[in-house]
Design a protein around this motif. Structure first.
Motif, short mmCIF file in Angstrom:
data_model
loop_
_atom_site.label_atom_id
_atom_site.label_comp_id
_atom_site.label_asym_id
_atom_site.label_seq_id
_atom_site.Cartn_x
_atom_site.Cartn_y
_atom_site.Cartn_z
N VAL A 1 12.84 3.15 -9.25
CA VAL A 1 11.58 4.36 -8.37
C VAL A 1 12.01 3.03 -7.14
O VAL A 1 12.67 2.01 -6.62
N SER A 2 11.13 3.16 -5.62
CA SER A 2 11.56 2.94 -4.51
C SER A 2 10.89 1.62 -3.99
O SER A 2 10.22 1.22 -4.62
N GLN A 3 11.41 1.17 -3.06
CA GLN A 3 10.49 0.08 -2.74
C GLN A 3 9.70 0.03 -2.02
O GLN A 3 8.47 -1.26 -2.16
N ASP A 4 8.44 0.88 -2.33
CA ASP A 4 7.33 1.06 -1.94
C ASP A 4 6.81 0.36 -3.44
O ASP A 4 5.25 0.56 -3.15
N PHE A 5 7.05 1.18 -3.52
CA PHE A 5 6.84 1.15 -5.70
C PHE A 5 6.04 -0.68 -5.47
O PHE A 5 7.08 -1.67 -6.15
N HIS A 6 4.79 -1.27 -6.02
CA HIS A 6 4.84 -2.27 -6.47
C HIS A 6 4.03 -2.12 -7.83
O HIS A 6 2.88 -1.26 -7.73
N ALA A 7 4.50 -2.96 -9.08
CA ALA A 7 3.54 -2.51 -10.20
C ALA A 7 2.25 -3.36 -10.09
O ALA A 7 1.53 -2.32 -10.24
N ARG A 8 1.27 -3.88 -9.44
CA ARG A 8 0.65 -4.29 -9.13
C ARG A 8 -0.34 -3.49 -8.46
O ARG A 8 -1.04 -3.05 -7.73
#
Length: 244
Positions: free
Chosen positions: A97-104
């Motif tokens: 995934v991209s660095q923009d993705f955050h699991a929370r």
């Protein structure tokens, strides 16, 4: 850095600290980091979509982690599972995934399921379910659960250890499904307070057993003591997390 999204399944008994790292205890987070270290020889931190309590299971927990080098997705999945063997934790899926993705913070909707086994003899097969040794008034439970839908102050269902800044939450759906003597209750919403689902389930079970309480007045009181018992963690599953 390469960011990967992991979909994870685990038995709540795998860790005596639940999801989050705690000094001197085993957590799901630390088990994942240990496996990643064995695979990559680097310290890797995993960030989860939610913090499941000790004893709570997951069928679709999501976490992300940054690795210092690129891995074929299948190799990363297989490698992590190799080092998680015997830990009651498994990687179901891996995505780059991209660095923009955050699991929370990228999560939109979470679905939890609570299983109740209605039988008057000890569990043998359904060991993780909460066993209630009598039939419940499920119709009454469903009727009362409607007062939980929408945006409300859920202070009456909040643990005293909850660290959330506000007890305002939104529940989009509550569904009751019966399979034989197993009652599964599904809760769908963006986020939940510490012990909120277990407190709501415990209260609904009390209502189903004939206790003369009602959700509307409990909600208005904003008093945890007015609500019902806290259901045990073993019946609760983090079913899935949606990001779209």
């Amino acid at each position: 850095m390469f960011r990967y999204k992991f979909t994870i399944e685990y038995d709540g008994a795998a860790a005596n600290a639940g999801w989050q790292v705690q000094p001197g205890k085993i957590s799901i987070q630390s088990l994942l980091s240990d496996a990643a270290f064995e695979l990559s020889k680097s310290k890797i931190l995993f960030y989860g979509s939610g913090r499941t309590d000790r004893g709570v299971h997951a069928l679709g927990q999501v976490a992300h982690a940054d690795f210092f080098k690129s891995y074929p997705l299948f190799s990363l999945k297989q490698g992590m599972n190799f080092y998680l063997t015997g830990k009651k934790v498994a990687i179901k899926e891996v995505e780059l995934v991209s660095q923009d993705f955050h699991a929370r913070f990228s999560a939109k909707i979470k679905t939890y399921r609570y299983d109740i086994c209605m039988q008057d003899y000890p569990n043998v097969i359904n060991l993780k379910n909460w066993r209630i040794s009598r039939n419940l008034d499920i119709k009454k439970m469903e009727e009362e659960s409607k007062f939980l839908l929408g945006v409300h102050d859920f202070a009456s269902f909040r643990s005293s250890h909850c660290q959330a800044a506000t007890s305002i939450r939104s529940i989009d759906e509550i569904n009751f499904i019966i399979r034989g003597n197993i009652l599964s209750v599904y809760f769908v919403g963006k986020s939940f307070l510490h012990n909120q689902i277990r407190a709501m389930i415990g209260t609904l079970v009390d209502i189903g057993m004939g206790r003369q309480i009602n959700i509307k007045s409990i909600m208005q009181s904003k008093d945890r003591k007015k609500a019902g018992q806290t259901a045990p963690p073993g019946g609760l599953f983090l079913e899935k997390i949606d990001f779209d």
